[in-house]
Design a protein around this motif. Structure first.
Motif, PDB file in Angstrom:
ATOM      1  N   GLU A 198      57.034   2.826  30.964  1.00 61.66           N
ATOM      2  CA  GLU A 198      58.025   3.754  31.517  1.00 61.66           C
ATOM      3  C   GLU A 198      57.855   5.146  30.924  1.00 61.66           C
ATOM      4  O   GLU A 198      57.932   6.163  31.637  1.00 61.66           O
ATOM      5  CB  GLU A 198      59.429   3.227  31.227  1.00 61.66           C
ATOM      6  N   PHE A 199      57.603   5.204  29.617  1.00 59.39           N
ATOM      7  CA  PHE A 199      57.408   6.485  28.938  1.00 59.39           C
ATOM      8  C   PHE A 199      56.185   7.207  29.513  1.00 59.39           C
ATOM      9  O   PHE A 199      56.244   8.404  29.825  1.00 59.39           O
ATOM     10  CB  PHE A 199      57.233   6.260  27.435  1.00 59.39           C
ATOM     11  N   VAL A 200      55.082   6.489  29.648  1.00 57.29           N
ATOM     12  CA  VAL A 200      53.850   7.115  30.122  1.00 57.29           C
ATOM     13  C   VAL A 200      53.978   7.550  31.577  1.00 57.29           C
ATOM     14  O   VAL A 200      53.507   8.621  31.963  1.00 57.29           O
ATOM     15  CB  VAL A 200      52.651   6.160  29.931  1.00 57.29           C
ATOM     16  N   MET A 201      54.635   6.737  32.398  1.00 60.04           N
ATOM     17  CA  MET A 201      54.836   7.122  33.788  1.00 60.04           C
ATOM     18  C   MET A 201      55.693   8.373  33.882  1.00 60.04           C
ATOM     19  O   MET A 201      55.438   9.268  34.707  1.00 60.04           O
ATOM     20  CB  MET A 201      55.469   5.966  34.562  1.00 60.04           C
ATOM     21  N   PHE A 218      36.660   4.077  35.475  1.00 59.05           N
ATOM     22  CA  PHE A 218      37.733   4.204  34.496  1.00 59.05           C
ATOM     23  C   PHE A 218      38.987   4.771  35.143  1.00 59.05           C
ATOM     24  O   PHE A 218      40.112   4.346  34.850  1.00 59.05           O
ATOM     25  CB  PHE A 218      37.309   5.079  33.316  1.00 59.05           C
ATOM     26  N   GLY A 219      38.825   5.747  36.035  1.00 56.63           N
ATOM     27  CA  GLY A 219      39.972   6.312  36.732  1.00 56.63           C
ATOM     28  C   GLY A 219      40.723   5.258  37.515  1.00 56.63           C
ATOM     29  O   GLY A 219      41.959   5.228  37.524  1.00 56.63           O
ATOM     30  N   HIS A 220      39.991   4.368  38.165  1.00 53.60           N
ATOM     31  CA  HIS A 220      40.621   3.277  38.921  1.00 53.60           C
ATOM     32  C   HIS A 220      41.396   2.361  37.982  1.00 53.60           C
ATOM     33  O   HIS A 220      42.527   1.948  38.287  1.00 53.60           O
ATOM     34  CB  HIS A 220      39.549   2.494  39.672  1.00 53.60           C
ATOM     35  N   TYR A 221      40.815   2.043  36.837  1.00 60.45           N
ATOM     36  CA  TYR A 221      41.457   1.166  35.861  1.00 60.45           C
ATOM     37  C   TYR A 221      42.741   1.802  35.324  1.00 60.45           C
ATOM     38  O   TYR A 221      43.790   1.147  35.242  1.00 60.45           O
ATOM     39  CB  TYR A 221      40.482   0.901  34.710  1.00 60.45           C
ATOM     40  N   PHE A 222      42.672   3.081  34.991  1.00 62.55           N
ATOM     41  CA  PHE A 222      43.839   3.770  34.437  1.00 62.55           C
ATOM     42  C   PHE A 222      44.955   3.874  35.473  1.00 62.55           C
ATOM     43  O   PHE A 222      46.125   3.644  35.173  1.00 62.55           O
ATOM     44  CB  PHE A 222      43.450   5.158  33.939  1.00 62.55           C
ATOM     45  N   GLN A 225      47.059   0.842  35.966  1.00 66.22           N
ATOM     46  CA  GLN A 225      48.080   0.674  34.952  1.00 66.22           C
ATOM     47  C   GLN A 225      49.252   1.624  35.195  1.00 66.22           C
ATOM     48  O   GLN A 225      50.410   1.273  34.997  1.00 66.22           O
ATOM     49  CB  GLN A 225      47.497   0.938  33.559  1.00 66.22           C
ATOM     50  N   LEU A 226      48.949   2.832  35.631  1.00 65.67           N
ATOM     51  CA  LEU A 226      49.992   3.845  35.836  1.00 65.67           C
ATOM     52  C   LEU A 226      50.923   3.472  36.994  1.00 65.67           C
ATOM     53  O   LEU A 226      52.109   3.803  36.973  1.00 65.67           O
ATOM     54  CB  LEU A 226      49.336   5.197  36.102  1.00 65.67           C
ATOM     55  N   GLN A 227      50.393   2.786  37.988  1.00 65.73           N
ATOM     56  CA  GLN A 227      51.190   2.334  39.132  1.00 65.73           C
ATOM     57  C   GLN A 227      51.952   3.494  39.778  1.00 65.73           C
ATOM     58  O   GLN A 227      53.120   3.383  40.132  1.00 65.73           O
ATOM     59  CB  GLN A 227      52.178   1.244  38.703  1.00 65.73           C
TER      60      GLN A 227
END
Length: 432
Positions: A198-201, A218-222, A225-227
């Motif tokens: 929640e903090f990162v989003m 890597f961009g796809h992977y990150f 996670q960010l959703q």
């Protein structure tokens, strides 16, 4: 135009991928008549007398955050009232390369500057408290995104370096206190990890205007996670152009370089498995140089007479081409690699890289054209590749001479692409 770069350390204090990239940006900005300043956390504001930039680059510091990997993601600290630096020149644009070790109040401070904020994302420290998500999966692969907070809790509690303050303990007392300390630690990090995503989003939604990734994988992977939807571009890191260094002919013993130390993310588990196999092969046609921080590698590997494993000091950035030109093969068995500058430097220096299919590396290495990509089981595959390659020095020389360097980007090309991003998010007309 004036750009403020934010990063965890100055380039003259640390030779990591992030600081090497920043050094390129500063050089290229000067060639484009763009002025820059650099901000680091207070804990990293040191040795400024060694700055290679002189008065041309202003240097600033911001409050550091202790135990940043956990406590840096606390909503309560985001709007804390702390003293902040006074900037001599206000930037037209902020480029955050990373914010490791900074106090979370950095983000509102940067937003109050009133200019666009570009963010480079080159690692996974926002979501993984251990920086690289490779510890939880017992199969030595990257953790699957999106990560679950409860999964991370067990992993961090198991792998984070715990220390028990106090005097000398007997073994039983130490064990008892360590368990208690670990449980307290676990309880302390639970609320922070539960709200970390929640903090990162919130961070990327409110304090970042544009994101730059070094590789598509890597961009796809990150982003998984960010959703969340973010404006982004993939811009490969480039190497600074240098004078060509003559290629070394492969002669026995074949010289192999490994720079990962005992780090899990850099593939030490794979390397250790290969060394066990190589020791049983009793092959004296090669030597492996562990360059850089190798003190964590168990001594018995260096004492084993059936393999020649040699400790070697780290090299400075300007020495890379010269040092690499003395090797034939490079081992880069990373379990998690968002880009892989070292692999690209090897290809440019006609050093044959042996790699695992990790994110930014798999995007670059074409098996047989500019390197060799291992298959599972990686340890066995690595050992077999080394034995095969070192059996014929002439064939190895031919392989190295034929390495395709066309995929290696330059620092100038990287910055030109970055200027396109700066133009897109900025209203400043003199971004040339």
């Amino acid at each position: 135009m004036h750009i403020l770069y934010v990063i965890h350390a100055f380039p003259w204090n640390e030779a990591t991928g992030a600081t090497l990239v920043l050094d390129n940006y500063v050089e290229q900005a000067a060639l484009s008549n763009i002025t820059v300043s650099i901000m680091v956390p207070e804990s990293a504001y040191k040795n400024i007398e060694y700055s290679q930039y002189g008065d041309a680059v202003r240097l600033y510091s911001f409050r550091s955050q202790e135990n940043w990997a956990i406590s840096g993601f606390d909503f309560a600290l985001l709007h804390a009232e702390i003293s902040v630096p006074v900037l001599d020149v206000l930037p037209d644009l902020v480029h955050v390369i990373d914010w490791v070790s900074f106090h979370p109040a950095l983000h509102p401070f940067l937003r109050r500057l009133g200019c666009p904020i570009v963010r480079s994302v080159c690692n996974f420290e926002e979501f993984c408290p251990l920086t690289t998500p490779v510890f939880y999966d017992s199969k030595a692969k990257s953790c699957r995104a999106p990560l679950a907070p409860e999964q991370c809790l067990d992993c961090v509690a198991d792998n984070h370096k715990l220390t028990v303050p106090g005097a000398l303990y007997t073994y039983k007392v130490l064990l008892r206190d360590l368990v208690a300390y670990r449980n307290n630690y676990r309880q302390g990090i639970t609320p922070l990890l539960s709200r970390r995503t929640e903090f990162v989003m919130n961070l990327f939604k409110n304090y970042v205007d544009y994101v730059v990734f070094p590789s598509g994988n890597f961009g796809h992977y990150f982003r998984a996670q960010l959703q969340d939807t973010i404006d982004f571009k993939v811009i490969p890191h480039g190497l600074r152009e240098i004078a060509a260094v003559p290629m070394r002919e492969s002669i026995l013993p074949i010289k192999i370089i490994y720079t990962g130390g005992d780090r899990v993310a850099k593939g030490w588990d794979i390397m250790a498995g290969a060394l066990e196999i190589l020791a049983r092969a009793h092959n004296s046609q090669f030597e492996i140089h562990c360059v850089g921080n190798s003190h964590g590698i168990p001594e018995h590997y260096f004492e084993n007479l059936n393999i020649k494993l040699i400790r070697a000091p780290a090299y400075r950035r300007h020495e890379a081409a010269q040092v690499l030109s003395t090797f034939d093969i490079a081992i880069a068995p990373s379990q998690f690699e968002s880009y892989g500058l070292f692999v690209r430097e090897c290809v440019r220096s006609s050093v044959l890289p042996i790699v695992t299919p990790s994110m930014g590396v798999s995007e670059f290495i074409v098996n047989g054209e500019n390197g060799l990509q291992l298959e599972e089981p990686f340890g066995e595959s690595l050992a077999n590749a080394i034995l095969a390659l070192t059996a014929d020095a002439n064939a190895l020389t031919a392989l190295r001479r034929g390495l395709n360097v066309s995929g290696v980007s330059t620092a100038a090309a990287e910055f030109e692409a970055l200027l396109g991003v700066y133009r897109q998010v900025s209203d400043v007309p003199d971004v040339v």
